[in-house]
Design an enzyme around this catalytic site. Structure first.
Site, PDB file in Angstrom:
ATOM      1  N   LEU A  34      34.886  44.456  35.437  1.00 24.18           N
ATOM      2  CA  LEU A  34      35.821  45.533  34.937  1.00 24.18           C
ATOM      3  C   LEU A  34      35.651  46.524  36.129  1.00 24.18           C
ATOM      4  O   LEU A  34      35.944  47.864  35.706  1.00 24.18           O
ATOM      5  CB  LEU A  34      35.384  46.198  33.419  1.00 24.18           C
ATOM      6  CG  LEU A  34      35.270  45.061  32.483  1.00 24.18           C
ATOM      7  CD1 LEU A  34      34.749  45.828  31.021  1.00 24.18           C
ATOM      8  CD2 LEU A  34      36.594  44.676  32.195  1.00 24.18           C
ATOM      9  N   ILE A  53      31.390  38.029  40.014  1.00 27.53           N
ATOM     10  CA  ILE A  53      31.211  36.752  40.454  1.00 27.53           C
ATOM     11  C   ILE A  53      29.950  36.678  41.551  1.00 27.53           C
ATOM     12  O   ILE A  53      29.859  35.605  42.174  1.00 27.53           O
ATOM     13  CB  ILE A  53      32.364  36.325  41.064  1.00 27.53           C
ATOM     14  CG1 ILE A  53      32.791  37.530  42.331  1.00 27.53           C
ATOM     15  CG2 ILE A  53      33.514  36.100  40.373  1.00 27.53           C
ATOM     16  CD1 ILE A  53      34.089  37.278  43.022  1.00 27.53           C
ATOM     17  N   SER A 116      46.810  35.492  49.934  1.00 22.48           N
ATOM     18  CA  SER A 116      47.870  36.615  50.299  1.00 22.48           C
ATOM     19  C   SER A 116      48.672  36.610  51.504  1.00 22.48           C
ATOM     20  O   SER A 116      48.067  35.918  52.395  1.00 22.48           O
ATOM     21  CB  SER A 116      46.924  37.993  50.320  1.00 22.48           C
ATOM     22  OG  SER A 116      47.749  38.896  50.752  1.00 22.48           O
ATOM     23  N   TYR A 140      40.870  43.189  54.410  1.00 30.52           N
ATOM     24  CA  TYR A 140      41.278  42.543  53.227  1.00 30.52           C
ATOM     25  C   TYR A 140      42.023  41.150  53.728  1.00 30.52           C
ATOM     26  O   TYR A 140      41.376  40.066  53.171  1.00 30.52           O
ATOM     27  CB  TYR A 140      42.418  43.380  52.375  1.00 30.52           C
ATOM     28  CG  TYR A 140      43.213  42.641  51.578  1.00 30.52           C
ATOM     29  CD1 TYR A 140      42.365  42.188  50.382  1.00 30.52           C
ATOM     30  CD2 TYR A 140      44.624  42.405  51.478  1.00 30.52           C
ATOM     31  CE1 TYR A 140      42.934  41.360  49.372  1.00 30.52           C
ATOM     32  CE2 TYR A 140      45.023  41.600  50.553  1.00 30.52           C
ATOM     33  CZ  TYR A 140      44.541  41.059  49.341  1.00 30.52           C
ATOM     34  OH  TYR A 140      45.149  40.392  48.333  1.00 30.52           O
ATOM     35  N   LYS A 144      40.666  37.062  52.842  1.00 28.41           N
ATOM     36  CA  LYS A 144      41.204  36.310  52.268  1.00 28.41           C
ATOM     37  C   LYS A 144      41.526  34.892  52.899  1.00 28.41           C
ATOM     38  O   LYS A 144      41.525  33.863  52.483  1.00 28.41           O
ATOM     39  CB  LYS A 144      42.624  36.898  51.819  1.00 28.41           C
ATOM     40  CG  LYS A 144      42.650  37.778  50.650  1.00 28.41           C
ATOM     41  CD  LYS A 144      42.528  37.180  49.365  1.00 28.41           C
ATOM     42  CE  LYS A 144      42.476  38.170  48.144  1.00 28.41           C
ATOM     43  NZ  LYS A 144      42.191  37.495  47.126  1.00 28.41           N
TER      44      LYS A 144
END
Ligand SMILES: NC(=O)c1ccc[n+]([C@@H]2O[C@H](COP(=O)([O-])OP(=O)(O)OC[C@H]3O[C@@H](n4cnc5c(N)ncnc54)[C@H](O)[C@@H]3O)[C@@H](O)[C@H]2O)c1
Length: 318
Positions: A34, A53, A116, A140, A144
């Site tokens: 969350l 995770i 992505s 980022y 990925k």
């Protein structure tokens, strides 16, 4: 019945995947901490484990009775990744490594991963195919790509069946009997929701009006989130043990920033305020996906256009 673990199932894309998987007859478990997601977005029919995770115990609990994983959980703000690259390495790369380790212990081999277009960086190719060079231009995109490489290597060493789906710009919303599931990022960095947040005193900024494109604004590829998740569900049926497959998911069409704003204005019936400003560092002129491989391998093609995306965003109350 087949149970799927959806990591990040409280987020924008994961919550819609959860709902669509349930509608398609799957059982679903959600693992989410969350941190950027919303508990009220999780379908009440799903089993929810609140946790990270990065936490092996939470992973073990969440993977119970599952036979495949859709892995959406992660950090995905380009600007934040430049400021906090270690956080992105930790959550996206270490978190995915822990997930794969826990899957190995649980004997689960099938995984569909949210990769992505950021893995490609600024390619010269238009459209961008899966053969285009991967040269990410921010942390980022680097994380990925590292997860893509990790999946490829675990396919060889552990015999997992991995499908990495490289999304372009995801947009749109889903209506359920409980209301709409739509983008609720904070901060919101995506163009389409931001168009609807613009006001005359805080207009949308159009970065660069001197690009080598027909109307001189940047061109991007927008895929409806429902088409994107249809692609994920199709991916569950192409899993091959010991194999890593990478597929672009986009619309295969490019729209300029100006066209996107004009479509939003037409659909909403009001002019969306915008202001032209200088180019932003690092933005390529054109980013459009080649989706030929996904069409062939998944027997999939996007069914909803930019107009439909806008209609759903407007109906969702953006
Ligand atoms: N939205 C796009 O256009 C787009 C484009 C390309 C790729 N992606 C990728 O798709 C995925 C989903 O994107 P989104 O737009 O739904 O983002 P989102 O932020 O709405 O959802 C991510 C979810 O992951 C959860 N999460 C984050 N860290 C976690 C952790 N350590 N443990 C458990 N849960 C964690 C968050 O709470 C959130 O619910 C991301 O991996 C993103 O990088 C999105």
């Amino acid at each position: 019945m087949t149970r799927i673990l959806v990591t990040g199932g409280a987020g924008y894309i994961g919550s819609i995947a959860t709902h669509m998987l349930l509608e398609a007859g799957y059982e679903v478990s959600v693992l989410d901490d969350l941190s950027t997601g919303h508990k009220d977005a999780i379908d009440t029919r799903a089993r929810f484990v609140e946790g990270s995770i990065l936490d092996s115990d939470a992973l073990t609990a969440a993977l119970s009775n599952c036979s495949a994983v859709m892995h959406f959980a992660g950090k995905s703000l380009v600007g934040e990744s430049v400021e906090k690259p270690d956080l992105y390495m930790q959550v996206n790369v270490e978190g995915s490594t822990k997930l794969l380790d826990a899957m190995k212990v649980a004997g689960i081999k099938d995984i569909v991963f949210s990769s992505s277009a950021a893995t490609y960086g600024q390619p010269g190719d238009a459209p961008i195919s899966e053969q285009s060079p991967t040269k990410p231009t921010n942390p980022y995109g680097v994380t990925k790509l590292k997860v893509d490489e990790l999946l490829a290597s675990r396919a060889v060493t552990d015999g997992i069946a991995a499908v990495s789906l490289r999304y372009f710009n995801v947009a749109g919303a889903l209506q359920t009997s409980d209301g709409w599931l739509a983008e609720r990022h904070n901060p919101e960095t995506h163009l389409i929701p931001n168009i609807f947040k613009a006001t005359p005193s805080a207009p949308l900024q159009v970065f660069g009006t001197d690009w080598p494109t027909p109307d001189n604004t940047c061109i991007r590829d927008y895929v409806h989130v429902l088409d994107l998740i249809d692609g994920h569900i199709s991916a569950l049926s192409i899993m091959k043990p010991g194999t890593y497959q990478v597929l672009n998911l986009g619309s295969g069409s490019g729209y300029s920033v100006r066209e996107v704003i004009d479509t939003a204005s037409r659909v909403a019936g009001r002019v969306m305020p915008s202001v032209d400003v200088a180019r932003r560092a690092g933005d390529p002129a054109v980013l459009v996906a080649s989706i030929e491989k996904a069409k062939k391998v998944l027997n999939w093609s996007p069914k909803r256009d930019l107009n439909q995306i806008m209609q759903d965003v407007v109906s969702s109350g953006a």
